[in-house]
Motif scaffolding. Sequence first.
Motif, PDB file in Angstrom:
ATOM      1  N   ASP A 212       6.909  13.282   0.008  1.00  0.00           N
ATOM      2  CA  ASP A 212       5.717  14.016  -0.417  1.00  0.00           C
ATOM      3  C   ASP A 212       5.892  14.568  -1.829  1.00  0.00           C
ATOM      4  O   ASP A 212       4.934  14.609  -2.619  1.00  0.00           O
ATOM      5  CB  ASP A 212       5.426  15.154   0.558  1.00  0.00           C
ATOM      6  CG  ASP A 212       5.061  14.656   1.956  1.00  0.00           C
ATOM      7  OD1 ASP A 212       5.015  13.426   2.162  1.00  0.00           O
ATOM      8  OD2 ASP A 212       4.853  15.503   2.849  1.00  0.00           O
ATOM      9  N   HIS A 213       7.122  14.972  -2.167  1.00  0.00           N
ATOM     10  CA  HIS A 213       7.395  15.493  -3.512  1.00  0.00           C
ATOM     11  C   HIS A 213       7.260  14.391  -4.557  1.00  0.00           C
ATOM     12  O   HIS A 213       6.650  14.599  -5.616  1.00  0.00           O
ATOM     13  CB  HIS A 213       8.798  16.100  -3.558  1.00  0.00           C
ATOM     14  CG  HIS A 213       9.214  16.533  -4.933  1.00  0.00           C
ATOM     15  ND1 HIS A 213       8.669  17.627  -5.564  1.00  0.00           N
ATOM     16  CD2 HIS A 213      10.120  15.990  -5.811  1.00  0.00           C
ATOM     17  CE1 HIS A 213       9.222  17.767  -6.762  1.00  0.00           C
ATOM     18  NE2 HIS A 213      10.091  16.783  -6.935  1.00  0.00           N
ATOM     19  N   ILE A 214       7.829  13.222  -4.272  1.00  0.00           N
ATOM     20  CA  ILE A 214       7.778  12.122  -5.234  1.00  0.00           C
ATOM     21  C   ILE A 214       6.347  11.627  -5.409  1.00  0.00           C
ATOM     22  O   ILE A 214       5.900  11.353  -6.527  1.00  0.00           O
ATOM     23  CB  ILE A 214       8.692  10.968  -4.767  1.00  0.00           C
ATOM     24  CG1 ILE A 214      10.162  11.383  -4.902  1.00  0.00           C
ATOM     25  CG2 ILE A 214       8.425   9.687  -5.555  1.00  0.00           C
ATOM     26  CD1 ILE A 214      11.145  10.400  -4.294  1.00  0.00           C
TER      27      ILE A 214
ATOM     28  N   ASN B  64       1.578  16.316   2.722  1.00  0.00           N
ATOM     29  CA  ASN B  64       1.552  15.675   4.049  1.00  0.00           C
ATOM     30  C   ASN B  64       1.376  14.161   3.974  1.00  0.00           C
ATOM     31  O   ASN B  64       0.814  13.540   4.879  1.00  0.00           O
ATOM     32  CB  ASN B  64       0.441  16.272   4.920  1.00  0.00           C
ATOM     33  CG  ASN B  64       0.649  17.746   5.204  1.00  0.00           C
ATOM     34  OD1 ASN B  64       1.775  18.193   5.406  1.00  0.00           O
ATOM     35  ND2 ASN B  64      -0.435  18.508   5.191  1.00  0.00           N
ATOM     36  N   ALA B  65       1.883  13.553   2.901  1.00  0.00           N
ATOM     37  CA  ALA B  65       1.703  12.116   2.709  1.00  0.00           C
ATOM     38  C   ALA B  65       2.338  11.304   3.835  1.00  0.00           C
ATOM     39  O   ALA B  65       1.719  10.388   4.378  1.00  0.00           O
ATOM     40  CB  ALA B  65       2.288  11.690   1.359  1.00  0.00           C
TER      41      ALA B  65
ATOM     42  N   GLY C 226      11.388   8.459   1.054  1.00  0.00           N
ATOM     43  CA  GLY C 226      12.382   9.333   1.647  1.00  0.00           C
ATOM     44  C   GLY C 226      11.826   9.995   2.892  1.00  0.00           C
ATOM     45  O   GLY C 226      10.695   9.716   3.316  1.00  0.00           O
ATOM     46  N   PRO C 227      12.591  10.889   3.492  1.00  0.00           N
ATOM     47  CA  PRO C 227      12.058  11.715   4.580  1.00  0.00           C
ATOM     48  C   PRO C 227      10.922  12.568   4.030  1.00  0.00           C
ATOM     49  O   PRO C 227      10.737  12.683   2.813  1.00  0.00           O
ATOM     50  CB  PRO C 227      13.263  12.554   4.996  1.00  0.00           C
ATOM     51  CG  PRO C 227      14.166  12.557   3.801  1.00  0.00           C
ATOM     52  CD  PRO C 227      13.976  11.236   3.129  1.00  0.00           C
TER      53      PRO C 227
ATOM     54  N   THR D 241       0.810  -1.221   0.000  1.00  0.00           N
ATOM     55  CA  THR D 241       0.000   0.000   0.000  1.00  0.00           C
ATOM     56  C   THR D 241       0.842   1.270   0.000  1.00  0.00           C
ATOM     57  O   THR D 241       2.000   1.266   0.406  1.00  0.00           O
ATOM     58  CB  THR D 241      -0.919   0.004   1.251  1.00  0.00           C
ATOM     59  OG1 THR D 241      -1.660   1.224   1.308  1.00  0.00           O
ATOM     60  CG2 THR D 241      -0.117  -0.142   2.539  1.00  0.00           C
ATOM     61  N   THR D 242       0.210   2.363  -0.444  1.00  0.00           N
ATOM     62  CA  THR D 242       0.811   3.690  -0.294  1.00  0.00           C
ATOM     63  C   THR D 242       0.713   4.172   1.146  1.00  0.00           C
ATOM     64  O   THR D 242       1.420   5.093   1.548  1.00  0.00           O
ATOM     65  CB  THR D 242       0.110   4.714  -1.187  1.00  0.00           C
ATOM     66  OG1 THR D 242      -1.250   4.878  -0.740  1.00  0.00           O
ATOM     67  CG2 THR D 242       0.118   4.291  -2.653  1.00  0.00           C
ATOM     68  N   GLY D 243      -0.208   3.610   1.902  1.00  0.00           N
ATOM     69  CA  GLY D 243      -0.359   3.961   3.312  1.00  0.00           C
ATOM     70  C   GLY D 243      -1.242   5.160   3.590  1.00  0.00           C
ATOM     71  O   GLY D 243      -1.517   5.467   4.759  1.00  0.00           O
ATOM     72  N   LEU D 244      -1.716   5.836   2.565  1.00  0.00           N
ATOM     73  CA  LEU D 244      -2.476   7.070   2.792  1.00  0.00           C
ATOM     74  C   LEU D 244      -3.834   6.814   3.432  1.00  0.00           C
ATOM     75  O   LEU D 244      -4.379   7.700   4.111  1.00  0.00           O
ATOM     76  CB  LEU D 244      -2.671   7.817   1.473  1.00  0.00           C
ATOM     77  CG  LEU D 244      -1.398   8.258   0.735  1.00  0.00           C
ATOM     78  CD1 LEU D 244      -1.766   8.988  -0.550  1.00  0.00           C
ATOM     79  CD2 LEU D 244      -0.534   9.132   1.627  1.00  0.00           C
ATOM     80  N   LEU D 245      -4.387   5.631   3.227  1.00  0.00           N
ATOM     81  CA  LEU D 245      -5.721   5.312   3.754  1.00  0.00           C
ATOM     82  C   LEU D 245      -5.667   4.356   4.940  1.00  0.00           C
ATOM     83  O   LEU D 245      -6.694   3.785   5.328  1.00  0.00           O
ATOM     84  CB  LEU D 245      -6.587   4.713   2.637  1.00  0.00           C
ATOM     85  CG  LEU D 245      -6.934   5.652   1.487  1.00  0.00           C
ATOM     86  CD1 LEU D 245      -7.663   4.903   0.383  1.00  0.00           C
ATOM     87  CD2 LEU D 245      -7.785   6.817   1.983  1.00  0.00           C
ATOM     88  N   LEU D 246      -4.497   4.189   5.526  1.00  0.00           N
ATOM     89  CA  LEU D 246      -4.369   3.261   6.647  1.00  0.00           C
ATOM     90  C   LEU D 246      -5.259   3.661   7.822  1.00  0.00           C
ATOM     91  O   LEU D 246      -5.879   2.798   8.459  1.00  0.00           O
ATOM     92  CB  LEU D 246      -2.915   3.196   7.112  1.00  0.00           C
ATOM     93  CG  LEU D 246      -1.988   2.189   6.429  1.00  0.00           C
ATOM     94  CD1 LEU D 246      -0.593   2.298   7.010  1.00  0.00           C
ATOM     95  CD2 LEU D 246      -2.512   0.763   6.565  1.00  0.00           C
ATOM     96  N   TYR D 247      -5.309   4.927   8.138  1.00  0.00           N
ATOM     97  CA  TYR D 247      -6.111   5.361   9.288  1.00  0.00           C
ATOM     98  C   TYR D 247      -7.589   5.033   9.063  1.00  0.00           C
ATOM     99  O   TYR D 247      -8.263   4.504   9.955  1.00  0.00           O
ATOM    100  CB  TYR D 247      -5.931   6.852   9.535  1.00  0.00           C
ATOM    101  CG  TYR D 247      -6.631   7.334  10.782  1.00  0.00           C
ATOM    102  CD1 TYR D 247      -6.018   7.225  12.025  1.00  0.00           C
ATOM    103  CD2 TYR D 247      -7.907   7.888  10.716  1.00  0.00           C
ATOM    104  CE1 TYR D 247      -6.667   7.651  13.185  1.00  0.00           C
ATOM    105  CE2 TYR D 247      -8.558   8.317  11.860  1.00  0.00           C
ATOM    106  CZ  TYR D 247      -7.930   8.191  13.093  1.00  0.00           C
ATOM    107  OH  TYR D 247      -8.584   8.602  14.229  1.00  0.00           O
TER     108      TYR D 247
END
Length: 343
Positions: free
Chosen positions: A134-136, A141-142, A128-129, A103-109
Amino acid sequence: MSQLYSIHPIEAPPDEMSRVQQLPILLLNVHSNCNCRCVMCDIWRRKEHDELQHEDLERHRDSLKRLGVQHVVLTGGEPLLHTRLESLCDFFRQLDIRLTLLTTGLLLYKHAAVVAEYFTDVIISIDGPAPVHDHIRRVRNALALIERGMAEVRRLRPTIVINCRTTIQKFNHTHLRETVAAVKRMNFDSISFLAADLSSQAFNRDRPWEPERQSEVALTALELAALDREMISMIEERADDIDSGFIVESPAKLRLIVERFRAHLGLSRPAAPLCNAPWVSAVVEIDGSVRPCFFHGSVGNIKHQTLYQAINSPAALSFRSSLDIATNPTCQRCVCSLNYRPA
């Protein structure tokens, strides 16, 4: 060919030697779209929002049992975009099959309860940090969203394994040590690295990228030298993390990532990794097509065949019987590998 996964006795015809009776690992693309807009991937460009439903898999229940599938990886697209994820997971629970979420993890919550309930482990793509990631991903706020989601999943199930996968490319090749520090602070269980895929038709590419498109992700000669320095520094400074397994790859495998980019620039010969993926795993795409791995073409389709028939179709048998991984051009440029051994 040096075959890594022998199934039938040598007396059998070549095609029959390539018949798969045991398929431990199955990767399922369960949703066609993604919630990131990553530069190294074209999946997010899809307009349709198709899903693989558990009803689509019911007719393959006997095949899953016959093939002895032990481990299913839900991928995509983004699996957490699936509108009926719980019912899909429950189908595999009935078969006592281990589930991994990629997963990208954005919907984990949002989906923490389902993730904590059904998945043995989670693999989150981290590039990355925070500013780099977030840029990639081109999502504001990813990384903060991922951290919030991880905390909620771990609150519900403290023992769940959450690993990180980092794809190295132009925008993060000098940030490897910072990436390790960031994911360690976030309480990941491990981090693994791989080079960005530059040459295949995987990840929703109608055809291999043209050189101009490749250059958006690939490294120049100067950037390659910077990656080499960064990798050496990480191996030296993070030796304890390598020894403990927090960094999954050995120093030798980490150096091979640099060689992938070197070969792309024509500075060395491409070399295939050790891999037995076509004999022990398969990838099912959202349209039902079955691939031996992410990077080779379709050999069947579960919409018209059972999974067992697709895995052992004439095209699949011919592909495996003729595949020499060491000399195959696709394998030589492969950025990942599966060298599976039964426990």
